[in-house]
Design a protein around this motif. Structure first.
Motif, short mmCIF file in Angstrom:
data_model
loop_
_atom_site.label_atom_id
_atom_site.label_comp_id
_atom_site.label_asym_id
_atom_site.label_seq_id
_atom_site.Cartn_x
_atom_site.Cartn_y
_atom_site.Cartn_z
N GLU A 122 37.29 39.83 37.46
CA GLU A 122 37.05 40.92 38.42
C GLU A 122 37.00 40.39 39.85
O GLU A 122 37.53 41.02 40.77
CB GLU A 122 35.76 41.65 38.07
CG GLU A 122 35.84 42.42 36.76
CD GLU A 122 34.52 43.04 36.35
OE1 GLU A 122 33.51 42.80 37.04
OE2 GLU A 122 34.49 43.75 35.33
N GLN A 174 43.39 41.86 45.83
CA GLN A 174 43.53 43.16 46.48
C GLN A 174 43.20 43.06 47.97
O GLN A 174 43.86 43.70 48.81
CB GLN A 174 42.63 44.18 45.79
CG GLN A 174 43.13 44.52 44.37
CD GLN A 174 42.15 45.36 43.58
OE1 GLN A 174 40.95 45.40 43.89
NE2 GLN A 174 42.62 46.02 42.54
N LEU A 204 46.52 47.14 43.46
CA LEU A 204 45.49 48.13 43.13
C LEU A 204 45.72 48.73 41.74
O LEU A 204 44.77 49.11 41.06
CB LEU A 204 45.48 49.25 44.18
CG LEU A 204 44.97 48.87 45.57
CD1 LEU A 204 45.14 50.04 46.54
CD2 LEU A 204 43.50 48.45 45.52
N ASP A 239 43.85 47.87 38.36
CA ASP A 239 42.62 48.55 37.95
C ASP A 239 42.86 49.52 36.79
O ASP A 239 41.98 49.73 35.96
CB ASP A 239 42.01 49.31 39.13
CG ASP A 239 41.33 48.38 40.13
OD1 ASP A 239 40.89 47.29 39.71
OD2 ASP A 239 41.25 48.74 41.31
N LYS A 240 44.07 50.10 36.75
CA LYS A 240 44.38 51.06 35.68
C LYS A 240 44.48 50.39 34.33
O LYS A 240 44.40 51.04 33.29
CB LYS A 240 45.70 51.78 36.00
CG LYS A 240 45.67 52.61 37.29
CD LYS A 240 47.01 53.22 37.59
CE LYS A 240 46.99 53.98 38.91
NZ LYS A 240 48.34 54.53 39.25
N LYS A 269 42.37 48.12 33.32
CA LYS A 269 41.06 47.51 33.03
C LYS A 269 40.67 47.66 31.57
O LYS A 269 40.16 46.73 30.95
CB LYS A 269 39.99 48.14 33.93
CG LYS A 269 38.61 47.51 33.73
CD LYS A 269 37.60 48.04 34.72
CE LYS A 269 36.25 47.37 34.54
NZ LYS A 269 35.24 47.87 35.49
#
Length: 299
Positions: free
Chosen positions: A218, A225, A271, A274-275, A277
């Motif tokens: 993370e 990012q 970004l 993140d989808k 995760k």
């Protein structure tokens, strides 16, 4: 861990007392998820919990400390920072389908549950739902949110209240990680933006082996990012406020090479990780996919 009981008492005194109370009052669940900081400390707490079920006499505790009790089954990382493999879960299936030999119940400890693949987690789920007999299954993780939700929904989640020493140790570990790994992340990002084919080899041989747990993944993603955002801001604003101003020279060169639209798409690509995760895909694979997409976006 000969001193597992002392370690558990020092690290999570309140949680240890709660677990003991649940056992004493005969209201313990058969499935627990212990979530919080402290790798060795969590294992010590799990062993202490095991002792409450297997026996708290000196001989039993000595066998537990050596992981040498016939009714105690552990699934631990093969090396520090490694994930739990599906082969390790399959290997304990015979144990999951048999009853205890000596104790009132059989105890299973599975570390780093957040690293289980979907296949491994689903394999485990079948036996969790239909235990062969009296069992205590203890799952360990740093964060409950990182564990497959189908498992979390069936477990009694214990959010660990770590001592200041354990919390400080975890913070020191992340500070050390930043000092050692952030420069490697910077270098990999520069290779990706330069469309350097060596970025793949660098990721595989140098960067990824330093990212061995979810919290580090993370943090690495956040840095990437921020790097992508810095690069776009350098292109679109006259006086940008940067997360990493020490890289201004690199940003300026890259901004001169690519269009504002291209760099905006690079930000969106980072970004979009993140989808993924909650998708059981290796972090290395996620970064490889992102690097390839960026190479396409940048021409």
């Amino acid at each position: 861990m000969a001193d597992f009981l002392d370690i558990a008492k020092a690290a999570y005194p309140e949680n240890l007392e709660q677990l003991q109370q649940a056992v004493d009052e005969n209201r313990r669940s058969h499935l627990y998820l212990l979530a919080g900081p402290g790798d060795e400390e969590k294992l010590a707490l799990a062993l202490a919990f095991s002792s409450m079920v297997l026996g708290q006499d000196e001989d039993t505790q000595a066998r537990i400390a050596k992981l040498d009790h016939p009714d105690l089954v552990t699934v631990l990382p093969e090396k520090k920072g490694a994930s739990i493999k599906i082969a390790q879960i399959r290997a304990i299936v015979p144990e999951l389908t048999t009853t205890a030999l000596e104790a009132p119940a059989k105890v299973f400890i599975i570390d780093r549950t957040e690293t289980l693949t979907t296949a491994a987690a689903n394999s485990l789920l079948k036996f969790i739902e239909e235990p062969a007999g009296p069992q205590l299954i203890i799952l360990l993780a740093n964060k409950a949110d990182d564990v497959l939700q189908t498992i979390v929904s069936r477990a009694q989640v214990v959010h660990l209240k770590a001592s200041p020493e354990v919390a400080e140790k975890a913070q020191e570990g992340m500070a050390s990680f930043e000092a050692e790994v952030q420069p490697l992340v910077f270098k990999w990002f520069e290779k990706v933006v330069a469309r350097d084919v060596a970025s793949m080899a660098y990721l595989q041989t140098t960067l990824i082996k330093n990212i061995d747990e979810k919290a580090k993944e993370e943090t690495t993603l956040l840095w990437l990012q921020q790097l992508a955002r810095d690069l776009y801001m350098q292109k679109s604003l006259a006086q940008p406020r940067l997360y990493f101003p020490q890289l201004a020279g690199f940003y300026k060169k890259a901004a001169a090479r690519y269009s504002e639209k291209q760099l905006q798409e690079v930000v969106e690509e980072f970004l979009s990780i993140d989808k993924l995760k909650n998708v059981q895909l290796a972090f290395q694979s996620k970064l490889e996919k992102t690097a390839l997409e960026c190479a396409i976006l940048l021409g």
